[in-house]
Design a protein around this motif. Structure first.
Motif, PDB file in Angstrom:
ATOM      1  N   PRO A   1       0.817  -1.215   0.000  1.00  0.00           N
ATOM      2  CA  PRO A   1       0.000   0.000   0.000  1.00  0.00           C
ATOM      3  C   PRO A   1       0.850   1.264   0.000  1.00  0.00           C
ATOM      4  O   PRO A   1       1.941   1.313   0.564  1.00  0.00           O
ATOM      5  CB  PRO A   1      -0.801  -0.123   1.298  1.00  0.00           C
ATOM      6  CG  PRO A   1      -0.009  -1.045   2.160  1.00  0.00           C
ATOM      7  CD  PRO A   1       0.667  -1.990   1.240  1.00  0.00           C
ATOM      8  N   VAL A   2       0.321   2.286  -0.635  1.00  0.00           N
ATOM      9  CA  VAL A   2       0.979   3.589  -0.655  1.00  0.00           C
ATOM     10  C   VAL A   2       0.549   4.342   0.599  1.00  0.00           C
ATOM     11  O   VAL A   2      -0.643   4.601   0.802  1.00  0.00           O
ATOM     12  CB  VAL A   2       0.602   4.388  -1.918  1.00  0.00           C
ATOM     13  CG1 VAL A   2       1.251   5.767  -1.880  1.00  0.00           C
ATOM     14  CG2 VAL A   2       1.026   3.628  -3.160  1.00  0.00           C
ATOM     15  N   THR A   3       1.513   4.702   1.428  1.00  0.00           N
ATOM     16  CA  THR A   3       1.203   5.345   2.709  1.00  0.00           C
ATOM     17  C   THR A   3       1.976   6.645   2.891  1.00  0.00           C
ATOM     18  O   THR A   3       2.164   7.107   4.012  1.00  0.00           O
ATOM     19  CB  THR A   3       1.516   4.386   3.874  1.00  0.00           C
ATOM     20  OG1 THR A   3       2.895   3.979   3.789  1.00  0.00           O
ATOM     21  CG2 THR A   3       0.626   3.156   3.823  1.00  0.00           C
ATOM     22  N   GLN A   4       2.436   7.229   1.781  1.00  0.00           N
ATOM     23  CA  GLN A   4       3.136   8.512   1.801  1.00  0.00           C
ATOM     24  C   GLN A   4       2.477   9.447   0.786  1.00  0.00           C
ATOM     25  O   GLN A   4       1.909   8.989  -0.197  1.00  0.00           O
ATOM     26  CB  GLN A   4       4.613   8.316   1.426  1.00  0.00           C
ATOM     27  CG  GLN A   4       5.371   7.369   2.342  1.00  0.00           C
ATOM     28  CD  GLN A   4       5.657   7.973   3.709  1.00  0.00           C
ATOM     29  OE1 GLN A   4       5.461   9.166   3.917  1.00  0.00           O
ATOM     30  NE2 GLN A   4       6.105   7.156   4.643  1.00  0.00           N
ATOM     31  N   PRO A   5       2.565  10.765   1.000  1.00  0.00           N
ATOM     32  CA  PRO A   5       1.972  11.693   0.033  1.00  0.00           C
ATOM     33  C   PRO A   5       2.622  11.559  -1.339  1.00  0.00           C
ATOM     34  O   PRO A   5       3.799  11.205  -1.459  1.00  0.00           O
ATOM     35  CB  PRO A   5       2.268  13.078   0.647  1.00  0.00           C
ATOM     36  CG  PRO A   5       2.583  12.825   2.082  1.00  0.00           C
ATOM     37  CD  PRO A   5       3.179  11.459   2.151  1.00  0.00           C
ATOM     38  N   ARG A   6       1.869  11.861  -2.368  1.00  0.00           N
ATOM     39  CA  ARG A   6       2.403  11.776  -3.722  1.00  0.00           C
ATOM     40  C   ARG A   6       3.402  12.899  -3.983  1.00  0.00           C
ATOM     41  O   ARG A   6       3.357  13.961  -3.350  1.00  0.00           O
ATOM     42  CB  ARG A   6       1.273  11.810  -4.741  1.00  0.00           C
ATOM     43  CG  ARG A   6       0.351  12.994  -4.657  1.00  0.00           C
ATOM     44  CD  ARG A   6      -0.843  12.838  -5.579  1.00  0.00           C
ATOM     45  NE  ARG A   6      -1.923  13.769  -5.265  1.00  0.00           N
ATOM     46  CZ  ARG A   6      -3.118  13.740  -5.846  1.00  0.00           C
ATOM     47  NH1 ARG A   6      -3.378  12.827  -6.773  1.00  0.00           N
ATOM     48  NH2 ARG A   6      -4.060  14.595  -5.496  1.00  0.00           N
ATOM     49  N   ASP A   7       4.270  12.640  -4.917  1.00  0.00           N
ATOM     50  CA  ASP A   7       5.287  13.610  -5.290  1.00  0.00           C
ATOM     51  C   ASP A   7       4.635  14.794  -6.004  1.00  0.00           C
ATOM     52  O   ASP A   7       3.731  14.616  -6.825  1.00  0.00           O
ATOM     53  CB  ASP A   7       6.322  12.938  -6.187  1.00  0.00           C
ATOM     54  CG  ASP A   7       7.397  13.888  -6.646  1.00  0.00           C
ATOM     55  OD1 ASP A   7       8.142  14.384  -5.794  1.00  0.00           O
ATOM     56  OD2 ASP A   7       7.478  14.130  -7.866  1.00  0.00           O
ATOM     57  N   GLU A   8       5.120  15.984  -5.722  1.00  0.00           N
ATOM     58  CA  GLU A   8       4.496  17.181  -6.288  1.00  0.00           C
ATOM     59  C   GLU A   8       4.758  17.327  -7.781  1.00  0.00           C
ATOM     60  O   GLU A   8       4.015  18.032  -8.481  1.00  0.00           O
ATOM     61  CB  GLU A   8       5.007  18.428  -5.556  1.00  0.00           C
ATOM     62  CG  GLU A   8       6.499  18.642  -5.650  1.00  0.00           C
ATOM     63  CD  GLU A   8       6.985  19.809  -4.817  1.00  0.00           C
ATOM     64  OE1 GLU A   8       8.132  20.228  -5.021  1.00  0.00           O
ATOM     65  OE2 GLU A   8       6.223  20.294  -3.968  1.00  0.00           O
TER      66      GLU A   8
ATOM     67  N   THR B   1       5.666  14.388 -10.094  1.00  0.00           N
ATOM     68  CA  THR B   1       5.134  13.256 -10.860  1.00  0.00           C
ATOM     69  C   THR B   1       3.654  13.009 -10.572  1.00  0.00           C
ATOM     70  O   THR B   1       2.985  12.342 -11.355  1.00  0.00           O
ATOM     71  CB  THR B   1       5.906  11.979 -10.531  1.00  0.00           C
ATOM     72  OG1 THR B   1       5.674  11.620  -9.148  1.00  0.00           O
ATOM     73  CG2 THR B   1       7.400  12.155 -10.757  1.00  0.00           C
ATOM     74  N   ARG B   2       3.163  13.505  -9.435  1.00  0.00           N
ATOM     75  CA  ARG B   2       1.781  13.267  -8.991  1.00  0.00           C
ATOM     76  C   ARG B   2       1.542  11.795  -8.676  1.00  0.00           C
ATOM     77  O   ARG B   2       0.412  11.317  -8.708  1.00  0.00           O
ATOM     78  CB  ARG B   2       0.766  13.754 -10.034  1.00  0.00           C
ATOM     79  CG  ARG B   2       0.966  15.189 -10.496  1.00  0.00           C
ATOM     80  CD  ARG B   2       0.740  16.170  -9.365  1.00  0.00           C
ATOM     81  NE  ARG B   2      -0.656  16.202  -8.949  1.00  0.00           N
ATOM     82  CZ  ARG B   2      -1.065  16.711  -7.770  1.00  0.00           C
ATOM     83  NH1 ARG B   2      -0.175  17.160  -6.904  1.00  0.00           N
ATOM     84  NH2 ARG B   2      -2.345  16.734  -7.465  1.00  0.00           N
ATOM     85  N   LEU B   3       2.614  11.077  -8.368  1.00  0.00           N
ATOM     86  CA  LEU B   3       2.530   9.653  -8.064  1.00  0.00           C
ATOM     87  C   LEU B   3       2.958   9.398  -6.626  1.00  0.00           C
ATOM     88  O   LEU B   3       3.898  10.030  -6.126  1.00  0.00           O
ATOM     89  CB  LEU B   3       3.429   8.840  -9.003  1.00  0.00           C
ATOM     90  CG  LEU B   3       3.154   8.962 -10.505  1.00  0.00           C
ATOM     91  CD1 LEU B   3       4.214   8.197 -11.284  1.00  0.00           C
ATOM     92  CD2 LEU B   3       1.766   8.444 -10.838  1.00  0.00           C
ATOM     93  N   GLY B   4       2.277   8.450  -5.975  1.00  0.00           N
ATOM     94  CA  GLY B   4       2.721   7.964  -4.681  1.00  0.00           C
ATOM     95  C   GLY B   4       3.722   6.847  -4.881  1.00  0.00           C
ATOM     96  O   GLY B   4       3.662   6.107  -5.861  1.00  0.00           O
ATOM     97  N   ALA B   5       4.661   6.711  -3.952  1.00  0.00           N
ATOM     98  CA  ALA B   5       5.708   5.699  -4.079  1.00  0.00           C
ATOM     99  C   ALA B   5       5.743   4.823  -2.840  1.00  0.00           C
ATOM    100  O   ALA B   5       5.397   5.249  -1.734  1.00  0.00           O
ATOM    101  CB  ALA B   5       7.071   6.367  -4.292  1.00  0.00           C
ATOM    102  N   VAL B   6       6.185   3.570  -3.035  1.00  0.00           N
ATOM    103  CA  VAL B   6       6.340   2.645  -1.922  1.00  0.00           C
ATOM    104  C   VAL B   6       7.496   1.694  -2.224  1.00  0.00           C
ATOM    105  O   VAL B   6       7.626   1.181  -3.340  1.00  0.00           O
ATOM    106  CB  VAL B   6       5.033   1.855  -1.651  1.00  0.00           C
ATOM    107  CG1 VAL B   6       4.558   1.102  -2.888  1.00  0.00           C
ATOM    108  CG2 VAL B   6       5.204   0.901  -0.483  1.00  0.00           C
ATOM    109  N   LYS B   7       8.334   1.484  -1.233  1.00  0.00           N
ATOM    110  CA  LYS B   7       9.426   0.533  -1.358  1.00  0.00           C
ATOM    111  C   LYS B   7       8.870  -0.883  -1.262  1.00  0.00           C
ATOM    112  O   LYS B   7       8.011  -1.168  -0.425  1.00  0.00           O
ATOM    113  CB  LYS B   7      10.455   0.760  -0.249  1.00  0.00           C
ATOM    114  CG  LYS B   7      11.602  -0.225  -0.237  1.00  0.00           C
ATOM    115  CD  LYS B   7      12.508  -0.010   0.966  1.00  0.00           C
ATOM    116  CE  LYS B   7      13.574  -1.098   1.048  1.00  0.00           C
ATOM    117  NZ  LYS B   7      14.425  -0.956   2.255  1.00  0.00           N
ATOM    118  N   ALA B   8       9.362  -1.778  -2.106  1.00  0.00           N
ATOM    119  CA  ALA B   8       8.819  -3.135  -2.130  1.00  0.00           C
ATOM    120  C   ALA B   8       9.915  -4.142  -2.448  1.00  0.00           C
ATOM    121  O   ALA B   8      11.027  -3.786  -2.843  1.00  0.00           O
ATOM    122  CB  ALA B   8       7.695  -3.235  -3.170  1.00  0.00           C
TER     123      ALA B   8
END
Length: 824
Positions: free
Chosen positions: A538-545, A547-554
């Protein structure tokens, strides 16, 4: 008069004598080849009653050897070697050597690196907090101290521990065989019970003084927006709270507030007609006071003159009070329409008896009592400690609404599996304080979709709410779609629910359960396995200003995977970052995965067995899935020895849940999907069902040659179908097929189908297009990405363009997702 069902608690607490090695003051019980109970009692009296943790010590005696050397003993199984000097337990006199691949030695009193369990509540927590211990450890050895827990008598009533110097502990010695350690835990402590199907859908909960009209209008609004709801959670304002006589506190209450709900029975009937269940909030600490409607009857039963207005005090150790509490107070409400109770105990862990925690008493007896008759038991309550898995749905408490809190919740949920606790219900969206953030709430609702229970909740602040229409349009649409998709997941969730009750395989598991020797599996605490077929990050951090994308380490295990939403194919056995739009959550399924969904875009509230299915299939490997359903009747209260009912539908022991199964298989070498037949037949299952197959990340090379056949006992009938290209693959629509038939779909007559090799440029273009950045730089990036140069050259050029890290990471994720790309 027969004994109330709440005291009919089946236990087998006394171990087989052949499993016991004892002296005057010490006793060892070899419960399994990797689970050892050890006790010390100064008076030589040991405990054979069931405890809150251990209800079944009567297990098959494992192979072990004992050497009594006079001055000490040694006990050996295939997993451990105990050396003990027959004295009071000490580091010098009690040692265990772990055998096998994980070699470790433990001395009594030594600290261990436990992988964690869970805690009673997240009330007031903002972000991370410490967790209690589970029964798994990277050392391979884990301890569970049961010395002070509450006990159960043979008649079903509770009891405190004996006084005096006593030790009663269990040591789990399974190395990194985490699944076997958990099976041993469940064997002694009891499995998770089967949840009713409706509990897996959406729950609405809010701390707010609703009246009847406001609540019904709220449900009408959800219905008009095509958002199904299964459970109505009515918080404490259902009962009298304010302006009580004699200045009484209104936290505890059992009398409906008729100003808000003039006709409580009619109100609950209206909710039931919508397919919903009703639960009411309880804070029982203040007992039954004189203003309550049921006070006179309870007081007389307890030997109190009602004219005295003396309160009937809550007393968890008084069996007569417990009888009145249920038989007079709660049963009347249940007869009026209450389906189950939210036991919101917040008043401490002490009672008149040492070690008897009122929460434990409430959880235990509420669960057994609500399951009397044919109703499948369910409560919503707080975690009491080891053994709490027997009382399912856990209320995790009132978290603070921040990104830090959201970021901790997936880890919190997965780690609870290490103490067997698999059905957490969080306040989705958080509960209090915090701040308004539409993106945060949207991501929290998405996490709720991939949580054991999805219960929307918020505080009584009038600006703090969870109705999707109270958020901006972007958030509203995503939240509504997510709530609908949760109901579409119920066929999968219910099968996992049945699997959990029978096979002790939890819905949410940490990655290291399946990959204990992979260091990377311990580095992604927020990533988890979701049932047998999926991995969620799950994405649990705000999206980048930009790219407008949320990121998650996996981290992906050594298989090939496809994202069920985007259709992107990923090689496994590597660490990476996923980047997703607010509309998406990374949900990965390996080759061979089969995921059944309700075929309706908007499933019914109440979640009956569906009339249509959509099957998500990831080709590339053989797969199978045994879709499990029942008619919703019958109960299952676990006694530590539950077994799934056999395929013929025959009842198993005292359990009376009758399952029907629809086998779904996929054979990679032939490209053949086989579905059904469903057996045994049941009136709750439609006689025909519509079927669609979504081929994730796969485009049939010759769709005209696909064959669909319905096979009955007498003949095989060709079926018409249509195919349609969709964003994440191909949708194959077949139509209605009798459930008594087998549905056979042949995707290809040649070599087995493979996942598509996708052109990442098609996914990258809209990301560049939407990015908030310099137009000329966008064009430069696109010219590199879309060039015909070798992949390694393109990656190298991007890395030398001094791009913002978040933007570069997105490009690399997609370009390097599938190593087959660039090799064609």
């Amino acid at each position: 008069m027969s004994k109330p069902a709440r005291y009919d608690f089946k236990t087998r607490p006394e171990a087989h004598p052949d499993a016991v090695v004892a002296g005057d003051k010490y006793r060892f019980t070899i419960l399994t080849d990797g689970l050892l109970r050890f006790e010390w009692a100064d008076d030589g009296v040991f405990e054979d009653r069931a405890s809150t943790f251990a209800i079944n010590r009567q297990l098959a005696v494992p192979d072990f050897y004992v050497w009594d050397r006079g001055y000490g003993i040694e006990i050996v199984t295939k997993r451990f070697h105990v050396v003990y000097n027959k004295e009071k337990f000490s580091a010098d006199g009690f040692n265990i050597q772990l055998k096998g691949a994980v070699s470790a030695k433990w001395s009594y009193g030594q600290r261990l690196s436990n992988l964690g369990g869970t805690i009673r509540t997240l009330d007031g927590v903002n972000g991370r907090t410490g967790l209690g211990s589970g029964v798994l450890s990277r050392d391979g050895i884990a301890l569970l101290d049961d010395s002070k827990s509450m006990l159960f008598e043979a008649d079903g009533w509770i009891a405190p521990r004996r006084s005096g110097a006593r030790t009663d502990e269990y040591v789990f010695l399974y190395g990194h065989d985490y699944r076997e350690a958990m099976r041993a835990y469940y064997a002694v402590s009891g499995s998770q019970p089967l949840l009713p199907r409706w509990a897996l859908g959406n729950w609405w909960s809010r701390y707010h003084p609703y009246d009847r009209n406001e609540y019904i209008e709220l449900m009408d609004h959800f219905d008009d927006d095509d958002v199904p709801m299964n459970v109505a959670v009515i918080d404490m304002d259902w009962h009298l709270v304010w302006n009580l006589p004699d200045g009484l506190n209104g936290w505890t209450g059992y009398t409906w507030n008729k100003e808000l709900f003039p006709d409580p029975v009619g109100f609950m009937d209206e909710l039931h007609e919508r397919g919903m269940k009703v639960t009411l909030n309880l804070h029982p600490a203040d007992g039954i006071r004189h203003h309550e409607k049921q006070y006179d009857e309870v007081a007389k039963y307890m030997g109190i003159d009602p004219k005295s207005k003396k309160p009937v005090e809550f007393d968890a150790t008084n069996k007569k009070f417990i009888d009145a509490y249920f038989d007079i107070v709660h049963h009347e409400h249940e007869a009026d329409g209450v389906d189950f109770w939210w036991v919101d105990w917040q008043q401490g862990s002490n009672s008149k008896w040492p070690g008897v925690d009122p929460l434990w008493v409430l959880n235990h007896f509420h669960f057994l009592d609500i399951g009397r008759g044919t109703q499948r038991p369910l409560i919503l309550s707080r975690f009491g400690g080891p053994g709490s898995q027997r009382y399912q749905v856990g209320f995790s408490g009132d978290t603070v609404m921040t990104w830090d809190s959201l970021n901790f919740q997936p880890e919190f949920t997965a780690t609870a599996s290490n103490i067997g606790y698999g059905w957490w219900s969080h306040d989705i969206g958080g509960h209090m304080q915090g701040y308004k953030d539409d993106e945060l709430t949207t991501r929290w609702v998405q996490l709720g979709c991939w949580s054991p229970i999805l219960r929307l909740h918020s505080s009584n602040n009038p600006f703090n709410t969870r109705e999707p229409w109270r958020f901006n349009d972007e958030a509203r649409v995503i939240m509504e779609d997510t709530l609908r998709f949760r109901h579409r997941l119920i066929p999968y969730l219910y099968t996992m629910n049945a699997r959990s009750a029978s096979d002790d395989e939890l819905l949410v598991e940490p990655m290291y359960w399946a990959y204990p020797e992979k260091e990377e599996a311990y580095k992604v605490p927020n990533q988890f396995r979701f049932g047998s077929e999926m991995i969620v990050a799950p994405v649990t951090q705000p999206r980048d200003e930009v790219t407008r994308l949320g990121a998650v380490k996996a981290w992906l295990p050594p298989q090939r995977f496809a994202d069920i939403f985007t259709g992107i194919v990923y090689d496994g056995d590597r660490e990476l970052q996923f980047h997703r739009l607010l509309t998406q959550v990374p949900v990965l399924a390996p080759e061979g995965a089969i995921i059944p969904l309700d075929g309706a875009w908007r499933p019914q509230s109440g979640s009956p067995n569906p009339s249509s299915f959509e099957i998500l299939l990831v080709v590339g490997a053989d797969g199978s899935f045994n879709l499990t359903e029942d008619n919703g009747t019958g109960t299952h209260v676990d006694d530590g020895d539950f077994r799934m009912i056999e395929d013929d539908g025959a009842e198993s022991g005292s359990d009376n849940v009758r399952f029907s199964y629809t086998p779904i298989t996929y054979k990679q070498s032939t490209g053949v999907i086989r579905i059904g037949p469903t057996s045994p037949a049941d009136a709750s299952i439609p006689t025909t069902r519509d079927w669609t197959i979504r081929l994730i990340a796969h485009t049939p090379k010759t769709p005209a040659e696909i064959r669909c056949i319905a096979i009955s006992a007498k003949k095989a009938k060709p079926l018409a179908y249509t195919t349609k290209a969709v964003d994440n693959g191909t949708l194959l629509t077949i139509g209605a097929v009798p459930t008594s038939n087998s549905l056979v779909i042949e995707l290809t007559s040649g070599a087995g189908p493979q996942l598509d090799v996708l052109d990442p440029a098609k996914k990258i273009y809209p990301i560049i297009d939407a990015a908030n950045m310099n137009y000329d730089l966008k064009w430069s990036i696109w010219n590199v990405v879309n060039s015909r140069e070798p992949l390694s050259i393109r990656v190298g050029r991007l890395q030398t363009m001094n791009l913002r890290k978040e933007l570069l990471d997105v490009m690399l994720e997609l370009l390097l997702a599938d190593t087959r790309y660039g090799k064609e």
